[in-house]
Design a protein around this motif. Structure first.
Motif, short mmCIF file in Angstrom:
data_model
loop_
_atom_site.label_atom_id
_atom_site.label_comp_id
_atom_site.label_asym_id
_atom_site.label_seq_id
_atom_site.Cartn_x
_atom_site.Cartn_y
_atom_site.Cartn_z
N HIS A 29 0.88 -1.17 -0.15
CA HIS A 29 0.15 -0.09 0.11
C HIS A 29 0.64 1.41 -0.04
O HIS A 29 0.34 2.33 -0.48
CB HIS A 29 -0.86 0.00 1.21
CG HIS A 29 -2.03 -0.86 0.97
ND1 HIS A 29 -3.25 -0.22 0.91
CD2 HIS A 29 -2.40 -2.21 0.89
CE1 HIS A 29 -4.16 -1.44 0.51
NE2 HIS A 29 -3.56 -2.36 0.88
N TYR A 30 2.03 1.27 0.53
CA TYR A 30 2.88 2.45 0.70
C TYR A 30 2.31 3.71 1.09
O TYR A 30 2.17 4.68 0.54
CB TYR A 30 3.51 2.88 -0.59
CG TYR A 30 4.41 1.85 -0.99
CD1 TYR A 30 5.41 1.33 -0.29
CD2 TYR A 30 4.35 1.58 -2.39
CE1 TYR A 30 6.38 0.22 -0.80
CE2 TYR A 30 5.67 0.42 -2.78
CZ TYR A 30 6.31 -0.01 -2.17
OH TYR A 30 7.39 -1.09 -2.39
N GLY A 31 1.26 3.48 2.15
CA GLY A 31 0.60 4.60 2.83
C GLY A 31 -0.66 5.01 2.24
O GLY A 31 -1.40 5.98 2.67
N GLU A 32 -1.00 4.41 1.28
CA GLU A 32 -2.53 4.86 0.53
C GLU A 32 -3.45 3.82 0.98
O GLU A 32 -3.32 2.71 1.51
CB GLU A 32 -2.25 4.68 -1.07
CG GLU A 32 -1.36 5.62 -1.69
CD GLU A 32 -1.53 7.13 -1.64
OE1 GLU A 32 -2.84 7.42 -1.08
OE2 GLU A 32 -0.66 8.04 -2.12
N ASP A 33 -4.52 4.15 0.60
CA ASP A 33 -5.80 3.37 1.01
C ASP A 33 -6.08 2.46 0.16
O ASP A 33 -6.76 1.62 0.17
CB ASP A 33 -7.26 4.43 1.09
CG ASP A 33 -7.08 5.45 2.23
OD1 ASP A 33 -6.42 5.17 3.09
OD2 ASP A 33 -7.54 6.48 2.25
N LEU A 74 -3.79 16.34 -2.31
CA LEU A 74 -3.14 15.47 -2.09
C LEU A 74 -3.43 14.33 -1.09
O LEU A 74 -3.86 14.61 -0.09
CB LEU A 74 -1.50 15.69 -2.25
CG LEU A 74 -1.01 16.70 -3.24
CD1 LEU A 74 0.34 17.11 -2.66
CD2 LEU A 74 -1.07 15.79 -4.43
N SER A 75 -3.03 13.16 -1.44
CA SER A 75 -3.17 12.05 -0.23
C SER A 75 -2.32 12.31 0.80
O SER A 75 -1.10 12.94 0.48
CB SER A 75 -3.18 10.74 -0.90
OG SER A 75 -1.90 10.38 -1.43
N LYS A 109 -6.91 6.40 -6.78
CA LYS A 109 -6.70 5.92 -5.28
C LYS A 109 -8.11 5.58 -4.79
O LYS A 109 -8.32 5.84 -3.45
CB LYS A 109 -5.95 6.94 -4.67
CG LYS A 109 -4.48 7.31 -5.09
CD LYS A 109 -3.85 8.05 -4.51
CE LYS A 109 -2.38 8.64 -5.08
NZ LYS A 109 -1.66 9.35 -4.56
N ARG A 110 -9.03 5.17 -5.28
CA ARG A 110 -10.30 4.79 -4.93
C ARG A 110 -10.35 3.43 -4.22
O ARG A 110 -10.32 2.62 -4.98
CB ARG A 110 -11.37 4.99 -6.10
CG ARG A 110 -11.46 6.47 -6.75
CD ARG A 110 -12.35 6.35 -7.79
NE ARG A 110 -12.21 7.50 -8.82
CZ ARG A 110 -12.86 7.71 -9.63
NH1 ARG A 110 -14.01 6.84 -10.08
NH2 ARG A 110 -12.58 8.72 -10.71
N GLN A 111 -11.07 3.19 -3.15
CA GLN A 111 -11.29 1.99 -2.64
C GLN A 111 -12.54 1.11 -3.19
O GLN A 111 -13.77 1.88 -3.62
CB GLN A 111 -11.65 2.30 -1.23
CG GLN A 111 -10.36 2.40 -0.32
CD GLN A 111 -10.65 2.38 1.22
OE1 GLN A 111 -11.60 3.14 1.52
NE2 GLN A 111 -9.88 2.06 2.14
#
Length: 182
Positions: free
Chosen positions: A20-24, A117-118, A160-162
């Motif tokens: 994931h490197y910090g993303e959702d 930004l995320s 970056k959408r779940q």
């Protein structure tokens, strides 16, 4: 034909895609969403490929892990573009090489961009040198591939959408094969 490079790239993505490197979202979800957004936007085949391949450098020499765990900018955009350059034309590799710089540019050029930004992108922005100064903005825009890099950056930010079902990795094989340098 160099289709074996596509097999190697897909193997890299499948091996490291759950990170994931910090993303959702996972890395595989991110790259597939980015490429799908490029397709939906009517981007060129080269830019769709760039959107799919833009983070390959995250998986080379643990670049993504270095940024997340050690606070080091491993310059994944440079290593990724260098990895792809023997196989793909500049219309693919230039936006990959410039997508981080495009983020830095947009942070300076577009009011409100940075706030969107995320968390992970904000952290990496600091490691990558922060927003451009006026001279860096001018220099960036003069580079070949800068406009496509800006478009790629927008796909990168939105990808970056779940729980968003998009076409799978294998669906991009014909496109990548058509772009391979002969």
């Amino acid at each position: 034909m160099n289709t074996t490079v596509i097999d190697r790239i897909f193997s890299i993505f499948n091996t490291f895609g759950d990170i994931h490197y910090g993303e959702d979202v996972s890395q595989i979800e991110h790259i597939l969403q980015s490429a799908h957004l490029a397709r939906q936007d009517g981007a060129s085949e080269a830019l769709i490929a760039a959107a799919l391949l833009h983070d390959v450098g995250q998986f080379l020499d643990d670049a993504g892990k270095a940024a997340e765990e050690k606070g080091i900018d491993a310059r994944h955009e440079i290593s990724g573009a260098a990895y792809l350059t023997p196989y793909f034309p500049p219309s693919v590799t230039d936006p990959v090489r410039l997508h981080v710089e495009a983020k830095r540019y947009l942070c300076s050029a577009e009011p409100g961009y940075r706030e969107g930004l995320s968390r992970a992108s904000e952290l990496s922005l600091t490691l990558q040198g922060g927003p451009h100064n006026p001279q860096e903005m001018e220099d960036f825009l003069a580079k070949p591939g800068a406009e496509d890099a800006i478009r790629l950056r927008r796909y990168d930010d939105l990808g970056k959408r779940q729980d968003w079902p998009v076409p799978d990795l294998e669906s991009y094989r014909p496109l990548l094969e058509s772009l391979l340098l002969r």
